[in-house]
Each structure stands twice: as C-alpha cells, then as structure tokens.
Motif scaffolding. Sequence first.
Motif, short mmCIF file in Angstrom:
data_model
loop_
_atom_site.label_atom_id
_atom_site.label_comp_id
_atom_site.label_asym_id
_atom_site.label_seq_id
_atom_site.Cartn_x
_atom_site.Cartn_y
_atom_site.Cartn_z
N LYS A 1 0.83 -1.23 0.08
CA LYS A 1 -0.02 -0.06 -0.07
C LYS A 1 0.91 1.08 -0.06
O LYS A 1 2.27 1.01 -0.14
CB LYS A 1 -1.09 0.01 1.22
CG LYS A 1 -0.10 0.13 2.62
CD LYS A 1 -1.28 0.16 3.94
CE LYS A 1 -0.34 0.14 5.07
NZ LYS A 1 -1.32 0.41 6.21
N ASP A 2 0.20 2.48 0.14
CA ASP A 2 1.18 3.54 0.20
C ASP A 2 1.09 4.11 1.60
O ASP A 2 0.25 4.19 2.44
CB ASP A 2 -0.03 4.67 -0.77
CG ASP A 2 1.05 6.08 -0.65
OD1 ASP A 2 2.26 6.08 -0.66
OD2 ASP A 2 0.26 7.32 -0.45
N ASP A 3 2.39 4.15 2.13
CA ASP A 3 2.77 4.47 3.43
C ASP A 3 2.78 6.01 3.65
O ASP A 3 3.51 6.77 2.91
CB ASP A 3 4.11 3.98 3.77
CG ASP A 3 4.35 3.84 5.31
OD1 ASP A 3 3.68 5.00 6.13
OD2 ASP A 3 5.13 3.12 5.93
N LYS A 4 1.70 6.50 4.53
CA LYS A 4 1.56 8.10 4.72
C LYS A 4 2.67 8.74 5.68
O LYS A 4 2.98 9.89 5.51
CB LYS A 4 0.08 8.14 5.22
CG LYS A 4 -1.01 7.70 4.38
CD LYS A 4 -1.09 8.42 3.13
CE LYS A 4 -2.45 8.40 2.50
NZ LYS A 4 -2.58 7.07 1.60
N ALA A 5 3.40 7.78 6.13
CA ALA A 5 4.71 8.21 6.98
C ALA A 5 5.80 8.77 5.96
O ALA A 5 6.62 9.36 6.51
CB ALA A 5 5.05 7.50 7.95
N MET A 6 5.87 8.04 4.76
CA MET A 6 7.16 8.34 4.00
C MET A 6 6.50 8.92 2.74
O MET A 6 5.72 8.29 2.01
CB MET A 6 7.72 6.80 3.53
CG MET A 6 9.00 7.07 2.90
SD MET A 6 10.22 7.43 3.98
CE MET A 6 10.79 5.97 4.73
N ILE A 7 7.00 10.19 2.47
CA ILE A 7 6.58 10.64 1.16
C ILE A 7 7.61 10.80 0.13
O ILE A 7 8.99 10.95 0.38
CB ILE A 7 5.94 11.99 1.42
CG1 ILE A 7 6.91 13.01 2.48
CG2 ILE A 7 4.69 11.94 2.26
CD1 ILE A 7 6.64 14.51 2.06
N GLY A 8 7.27 11.07 -1.01
CA GLY A 8 8.53 11.14 -1.80
C GLY A 8 7.80 11.93 -3.20
O GLY A 8 6.61 11.43 -3.60
N GLY A 9 8.68 12.08 -4.30
CA GLY A 9 8.20 12.51 -5.56
C GLY A 9 9.27 13.49 -6.27
O GLY A 9 10.35 13.51 -5.74
N LEU A 10 8.82 13.90 -7.48
CA LEU A 10 9.91 14.74 -8.04
C LEU A 10 9.41 16.17 -7.95
O LEU A 10 8.55 16.80 -7.63
CB LEU A 10 9.41 14.42 -9.81
CG LEU A 10 9.88 12.89 -10.14
CD1 LEU A 10 8.98 12.53 -11.41
CD2 LEU A 10 11.40 12.67 -10.19
N GLY A 11 10.67 17.02 -7.97
CA GLY A 11 10.55 18.29 -7.83
C GLY A 11 11.89 19.06 -8.32
O GLY A 11 12.78 18.29 -8.27
N LYS A 12 11.52 20.51 -8.51
CA LYS A 12 12.87 20.94 -9.04
C LYS A 12 13.21 22.32 -7.90
O LYS A 12 12.41 22.93 -7.34
CB LYS A 12 12.31 22.03 -10.26
CG LYS A 12 12.78 21.24 -11.75
CD LYS A 12 12.42 22.14 -12.78
CE LYS A 12 12.78 21.54 -14.05
NZ LYS A 12 12.92 22.52 -15.37
N ILE A 13 14.76 22.11 -7.74
CA ILE A 13 15.11 23.05 -6.86
C ILE A 13 15.92 23.93 -7.91
O ILE A 13 17.01 23.33 -8.38
CB ILE A 13 16.12 22.46 -5.79
CG1 ILE A 13 15.10 21.53 -4.85
CG2 ILE A 13 16.73 23.54 -4.79
CD1 ILE A 13 15.83 20.77 -3.92
N GLY A 14 15.45 25.23 -7.95
CA GLY A 14 16.48 26.10 -8.73
C GLY A 14 16.04 25.39 -10.45
O GLY A 14 14.65 25.05 -10.52
N ASP A 15 17.10 25.23 -11.10
CA ASP A 15 16.67 24.58 -12.49
C ASP A 15 16.83 23.08 -12.47
O ASP A 15 16.91 22.48 -13.50
CB ASP A 15 17.64 25.47 -13.52
CG ASP A 15 17.42 26.68 -13.71
OD1 ASP A 15 16.02 27.04 -13.44
OD2 ASP A 15 18.45 27.58 -13.79
#
Length: 317
Positions: free
Chosen positions: A92-106
């Motif tokens: 399942k999806d554990d709500k205590a651990m999050i993750g994903g894609l993102g941009k910091i600057g470029d």
Amino acid sequence: MEYLEFEQPIKELEEQLQKCSLIGEESDVDVTNTCKQIEKKLNDTKKEIYKNLTPWQRVQLSRHPNRPYTLDYIKALCGDTFLELHGDRNVKDDKAMIGGLGKIGDQSFMLIGQQKGFNTKTRQYRNFGMANPEGYRKALRLMKSAEKFNLPVVCFIDTPGAYPGLEAEERGQGEAIARNILEMTRLKVPIIVVIIGEGASGGALGIGVGDKVLMLENTWYSVISPESCSSILWRSWEFKEQAADALKLTAKDMKKQKLIDEIVKEPLGGAHSDREATFSTIKEEILKAFNEFKNLSPKDLVEKRMDKYSNMGVFKG
C-alpha cells in the motif's frame, strides 16, 4: 508560539516587550527607550540560552511542534513543481514516508522523507512519522526510478524510529531497512541526506546513506532515543537527560565522529523561529552538495560512497 521549559526567560521578556509596545500605542507616554532596553535584554538572553544548549535541550528543540517538517521543506524548495508519487507497488501507500519529483532552482530531484503530523488528526494519519516496511520499499522504488532517469536524490530524515508494530515485523521491517541500506550504497546517482529533526535508529538509516550527509544544528542522530536508552539502562525515563549526554547524539558529536559531513547553522532560537532563513540555507546547501558530485562518473560516485562508509568507526591506535 509555544515555548519549551528552558525558553521561559525568553517568553517572559517577549511578553514584557509586547506590553511595553501596547502601552506606547494606547497612551501618550514615550516608551521607546524602555522597549529598546527590553529588546537588548531579550537578544542577550537568547544568545546566552542557545549558545549553551545541553544535548537534551537540543533533543527537545528537534521535536518542537512548530518546527518545519519534510513537506514544509519540499513546498518551500520546489513550490508548485513537486509531484508526489505514491505506493510501493506491493502492499500500500505508506503515509509516513513521502516522495516525489521536484525542481530546486533549475535542477530536478527525487525528494524523499518522513513526514510527521502537526495536530492529533494528521499525526495519526502520518503514523507519527514512523514508516512501515512499505514506506521503505516505496522510498527504494523512487530511488531506483531516479537512477533510471539519472536524477539526484534528496532524503529528509525526521523520525522517532521505524514503526515497531507486529504487522510491520510480519511484513519484514528489518529486511526492508537492510535492503535500502544495501541499495543506497550502490545507487549510481548522487544522494544528499538532510537530518531536519529526529534521526532515530534504523528508521533513519533506511533513507540515511548519502554522498553528503547534512545535519541541522538542533537535531539528533542516534541508534536509540534518550527515553528508550534511559528505560533500558535505568528502568525509568527519569534519566533521559543523562542518556542524551552519554549517547553523543548531537550534530557536533556526529561531526567529531565523522558520521556526518556538515552541520547546517540554524537561526537563533531554532529552525522554527525563522523558517524562511532555514529554507534558504537548506536550498543553498543542497545545490552546493549537488554541484560537488554532479560531474563524477557513476563508478567514481559509488566507489567514493563505499570508501566513506567503510572508513566509519575505524580508529588507529
């Protein structure tokens, strides 16, 4: 604003300053000099208190309810570019651990971290930041995706430990953490780890292997929490302050033992006292760390990381 026990002198002075300003606004009395004197005393008191913090007081600061959590950092660093990814493709999806894609600057990053709640309802939803095995497997899935698309990984550590429940053990909590440690040592992209709060036990280690490990000034990183250590050694939680001192869990201790790479300074009063300044500092440190490793070949990167961890705990007589 909530105050910890050792911050009471600051609370009293801030209340005095507030009353003084109020008197000035509501009457014709000139209170400018009085306010300036209280302000000066307040600044001196803050410097004195935060300059001489004990390990236990740093533990308390790391748990401050107003302290920014993983999602606060991600929102501040990435803004609207963050896309959260869910599930371990197994349980399942554990709500205590999050993750994903993102941009910091470029630069695009894969961002992963433990998330605590900020009130009773969200704390239960996030399981108090204690991840189950599927949380660590989700983190590993995201790291493998980052490797596939040649994206650097940023891990935010803030957990009182991995979830110790029966069902977590049945689903292989120990194996999930051990697997993450193994896979992270040989991941072919840069890994930057930032300890933003509590770094307890295997719960922290499960996403804690990195080319650059940064630790905020008022955080802790240890095999066990001071309370648990106290209850094992003294059969009581009353000795948690002595345990915190003996565990050598502060950022300064970690740096001295060469278990982390850098200590990140916090604003006076802790990360929660000036969130924007903290976010700005973390952003700079992450980009600086990435620039340090971005030109290394995957082979050199893994080799350097392996050497770093192989040399930990080696003492010459």
